[in-house]
Write an enzyme that holds these catalytic residues in place. Structure first.
Site, PDB file in Angstrom:
ATOM      1  N   LYS A   1       0.857  -1.181   0.000  1.00  0.00           N
ATOM      2  CA  LYS A   1       0.000   0.000   0.000  1.00  0.00           C
ATOM      3  C   LYS A   1       0.891   1.228   0.000  1.00  0.00           C
ATOM      4  O   LYS A   1       1.722   1.404   0.895  1.00  0.00           O
ATOM      5  CB  LYS A   1      -0.892  -0.027   1.240  1.00  0.00           C
ATOM      6  CG  LYS A   1      -1.788   1.181   1.379  1.00  0.00           C
ATOM      7  CD  LYS A   1      -2.775   0.980   2.504  1.00  0.00           C
ATOM      8  CE  LYS A   1      -3.602   2.220   2.742  1.00  0.00           C
ATOM      9  NZ  LYS A   1      -4.569   2.019   3.835  1.00  0.00           N
TER      10      LYS A   1
ATOM     11  N   ARG B   1     -10.924   9.605   2.470  1.00  0.00           N
ATOM     12  CA  ARG B   1     -10.784  10.178   3.812  1.00  0.00           C
ATOM     13  C   ARG B   1     -11.988  11.041   4.158  1.00  0.00           C
ATOM     14  O   ARG B   1     -12.337  11.176   5.323  1.00  0.00           O
ATOM     15  CB  ARG B   1      -9.449  10.908   3.936  1.00  0.00           C
ATOM     16  CG  ARG B   1      -8.307   9.886   3.853  1.00  0.00           C
ATOM     17  CD  ARG B   1      -6.929  10.471   3.988  1.00  0.00           C
ATOM     18  NE  ARG B   1      -5.922   9.421   3.741  1.00  0.00           N
ATOM     19  CZ  ARG B   1      -4.640   9.650   3.548  1.00  0.00           C
ATOM     20  NH1 ARG B   1      -4.177  10.891   3.595  1.00  0.00           N
ATOM     21  NH2 ARG B   1      -3.810   8.648   3.325  1.00  0.00           N
TER      22      ARG B   1
ATOM     23  N   LYS C   1      -2.185  -1.444  -3.819  1.00  0.00           N
ATOM     24  CA  LYS C   1      -3.072  -0.292  -3.720  1.00  0.00           C
ATOM     25  C   LYS C   1      -2.274   0.996  -3.766  1.00  0.00           C
ATOM     26  O   LYS C   1      -1.276   1.075  -3.059  1.00  0.00           O
ATOM     27  CB  LYS C   1      -3.804  -0.402  -2.376  1.00  0.00           C
ATOM     28  CG  LYS C   1      -4.746   0.724  -2.082  1.00  0.00           C
ATOM     29  CD  LYS C   1      -5.292   0.559  -0.699  1.00  0.00           C
ATOM     30  CE  LYS C   1      -6.064   1.812  -0.356  1.00  0.00           C
ATOM     31  NZ  LYS C   1      -6.527   1.808   0.982  1.00  0.00           N
TER      32      LYS C   1
ATOM     33  N   SER D   1     -10.397   5.497  -4.224  1.00  0.00           N
ATOM     34  CA  SER D   1     -11.379   6.579  -4.293  1.00  0.00           C
ATOM     35  C   SER D   1     -10.988   7.693  -5.263  1.00  0.00           C
ATOM     36  O   SER D   1     -11.819   8.200  -6.015  1.00  0.00           O
ATOM     37  CB  SER D   1     -11.600   7.160  -2.895  1.00  0.00           C
ATOM     38  OG  SER D   1     -10.377   7.635  -2.347  1.00  0.00           O
TER      39      SER D   1
ATOM     40  N   TYR E   1     -15.137   0.901  -6.642  1.00  0.00           N
ATOM     41  CA  TYR E   1     -16.420   1.579  -6.433  1.00  0.00           C
ATOM     42  C   TYR E   1     -17.281   1.517  -7.690  1.00  0.00           C
ATOM     43  O   TYR E   1     -18.465   1.814  -7.644  1.00  0.00           O
ATOM     44  CB  TYR E   1     -16.177   3.041  -6.006  1.00  0.00           C
ATOM     45  CG  TYR E   1     -15.315   3.120  -4.755  1.00  0.00           C
ATOM     46  CD1 TYR E   1     -15.870   2.879  -3.505  1.00  0.00           C
ATOM     47  CD2 TYR E   1     -13.942   3.386  -4.838  1.00  0.00           C
ATOM     48  CE1 TYR E   1     -15.078   2.907  -2.364  1.00  0.00           C
ATOM     49  CE2 TYR E   1     -13.144   3.418  -3.708  1.00  0.00           C
ATOM     50  CZ  TYR E   1     -13.721   3.179  -2.470  1.00  0.00           C
ATOM     51  OH  TYR E   1     -12.938   3.182  -1.342  1.00  0.00           O
TER      52      TYR E   1
HETATM   53  C1  PBG Z   1      -7.192   2.794   5.786  1.00  0.00           C
HETATM   54  C2  PBG Z   1      -7.633   2.782   4.383  1.00  0.00           C
HETATM   55  C3  PBG Z   1      -7.548   3.830   3.446  1.00  0.00           C
HETATM   56  C4  PBG Z   1      -8.108   3.339   2.268  1.00  0.00           C
HETATM   57  C5  PBG Z   1      -8.529   2.033   2.505  1.00  0.00           C
HETATM   58  N1  PBG Z   1      -8.196   1.704   3.815  1.00  0.00           N
HETATM   59  C6  PBG Z   1      -7.107   5.238   3.601  1.00  0.00           C
HETATM   60  C7  PBG Z   1      -5.729   5.573   3.961  1.00  0.00           C
HETATM   61  O1  PBG Z   1      -4.825   4.735   4.039  1.00  0.00           O
HETATM   62  O2  PBG Z   1      -5.523   6.759   4.218  1.00  0.00           O
HETATM   63  C8  PBG Z   1      -8.253   4.087   0.984  1.00  0.00           C
HETATM   64  C9  PBG Z   1      -9.250   3.553   0.021  1.00  0.00           C
HETATM   65  C10 PBG Z   1      -9.610   4.481  -1.074  1.00  0.00           C
HETATM   66  O3  PBG Z   1      -9.010   5.559  -1.264  1.00  0.00           O
HETATM   67  O4  PBG Z   1     -10.551   4.148  -1.801  1.00  0.00           O
HETATM   68  N2  PBG Z   1      -8.179   2.285   6.634  1.00  0.00           N
END
Ligand code: PBG
Length: 326
Positions: free
Chosen positions: A195, A205, A248, A274, A313
Site C-alpha cells: 500500500k 478520507r 493499492k 477513491s 467503487y
Molecule cells: C485505511 C484505508 C484507506 C483506504 C482504505 N483503507 C485510507 C488511507 O490509508 O488513508 C483508501 C481507500 C480508497 O481511497 O478508496 N483504513
C-alpha cells in the site's frame, strides 16, 4: 514471415473473431464492492467527491447488498464510521461497533456473500492515524494488539475475511495468531501488503472521516517510487500467513501488480481507489469521457496487469454493463 503474408488485422475483422482471441475477460466474479457503514436508521448520505457512493446505516446497507448480490458480485469490503473516536479507536474492537453490527445483519440476510472487514485504526482514532500515537509517532508493536482485537471481533461477528490495511510491520502474523488462538482458523486474511502513501486516497478520507489530524502516513505506507520493496513486503506477508495480497492504488501501479502476480502463487487483489474513481466521475460528469467505456477499459487493464480480484467503487455499474453487453 512478415507483411503482406502476416496481417494482424485479420483477427480483428469481426466481433466474433475479436471475442474468440480475447486474452482477458472481465466478470462480476472479479469484483469486491467497498461500502461505508454509519450509525443511525435510514441514513443514505452521498459522498460529495464520490458520486454514487454513500455512507449507509445498517438497514440501508442490507438493501444495497441485496442489489450487489443480484448483480453477481461475490464480495463486499466494509469500512465503518464510528459514533465516537478516541485515542485507541475503541469502537474498532467493540461488539457493538458499527462494522460488527453491519456484518451480522448482512451475513444474516446473505449467508453466501463474502464479507470482508477492513482492519485499520484510522477511522476510529481521534487523531486519524493508523496506530497508537506516542510523542507524535505511530508505535508499531502496541498497534498490533489493537489490530488483533479488531480482527477477532470481526471474526466473532462472522466476517469471512479480514483485511489489515495499516501497513504496520508484523500485522499479518499478529492477526493470524490471534485468530487461530480464538478458534477462527478458517477466517482468511487479505493483506493490503503493498500500500503506497498515495494522494489518491483523498476522497476516501472524506467518506470514512479518517484523515490524519497532523502529519502523514509516510512512515508506514510505501514510497510511490519503489517497486523492488513491494516484493519484500510481499515475501514477509506470505511468510506471516496471508491468504491473499493486495496492491493499492491500482492505476499508477500496474507494473507493481504484474510483478506481484509473477512473484507469488496467492490470489492478488488490486484496489482501484477513491481518487481514481473520483477522476473518472468528474470527467464523465463534464462529458469529457465516456464513463462506461473507460471504466470497462480500466478494469480490464487492471486484470490484464495480473489482478485476480478488483476492489472498485465501479463494481455495481460495471457488473450491470457487463450483463447488458450486446
Ligand atoms: C485505511 C484505508 C484507506 C483506504 C482504505 N483503507 C485510507 C488511507 O490509508 O488513508 C483508501 C481507500 C480508497 O481511497 O478508496 N483504513
Amino acid at each position: 514471415m512478415s507483411f503482406p503474408a502476416t496481417r494482424p488485422r485479420r483477427l480483428r475483422e469481426t466481433p466474433a473473431l475479436r471475442q474468440m482471441v480475447r486474452e482477458t475477460t472481465l466478470t462480476p466474479d472479479d469484483f469486491i464492492y467497498p461500502m461505508f457503514v454509519i450509525h443511525g436508521q435510514n441514513v443514505r448520505r452521498e459522498i460529495k467527491s464520490m458520486p454514487g457512493i454513500y455512507q449507509l446505516s445498517v438497514d440501508q446497507a442490507v438493501t444495497e447488498v441485496g442489489e450487489v448480490t443480484q448483480l453477481g458480485i461475490p464480495a463486499i469490503m466494509l469500512f465503518g464510521i464510528p459514533a465516537v473516536k478516541d485515542a485507541v479507536g475503541s469502537e474498532n474492537f467493540s461488539d457493538q461497533g458499527i462494522v460488527q453490527q453491519a456484518i451480522r445483519a448482512i451475513k444474516a440476510a446473505n449467508p453466501n456473500l463474502i464479507v470482508i472487514a477492513d482492519v485499520c485504526m484510522c477511522e476510529y482514532t481521534d487523531h486519524g492515524h493508523c496506530g497508537i500515537v506516542e510523542n507524535d509517532e505511530i508505535v508499531n508493536d502496541a498497534t498490533l494488539e489493537i489490530l488483533q482485537k479488531a480482527a477477532v471481533s470481526y471474526a466473532q461477528a462472522k466476517a469471512d475475511v479480514v483485511a489489515p490495511s495499516g501497513m504496520m510491520d508484523g500485522m499479518v502474523g499478529a492477526i493470524r495468531s490471534a485468530l487461530d488462538a480464538e478458534g477462527f482458523a478458517s477466517v482468511n486474511i487479505l493483506s493490503y501488503a503493498i500500500k503506497y502513501a498515495s494522494a489518491f486516497y483523498g476522497p476516501f478520507r472524506e467518506a470514512a472521516e479518517g484523515a490524519p489530524k497532523f502529519g502523514d502516513r509516510k512512515t508506514h505506507q510505501m514510497d510511490p517510487a519503489n517497486a523492488r520493496e513491494a516484493l519484500r513486503e510481499l515475501a514477509l506477508d506470505i511468510e506471516e500467513g496471508a491468504d491473499m495480497v493486495m496492491v493499492k492504488p491500482a492505476l499508477p501501479y500496474l507494473d507493481v501488480i504484474r510483478r506481484v502476480r509473477d512473484a507469488c502463487h496467492l490470489p492478488v487483489g488490486a484496489y482501484n481507489v477513491s481518487g481514481e474513481y473520483a477522476m473518472i466521475k468528474a470527467a464523465a460528469a463534464n462529458g469529457w469521457l465516456d464513463e462506461r467505456a473507460v471504466v470497462l477499459e480500466l478494469l480490464t487493464g487492471i486484470k490484464r496487469a495480473g489482478a485476480d480480484l478488483i476492489l472498485t467503487y465501479h463494481a455495481k455499474d460495471a457488473a450491470r454493463w457487463l450483463r447488458d453487453r450486446d
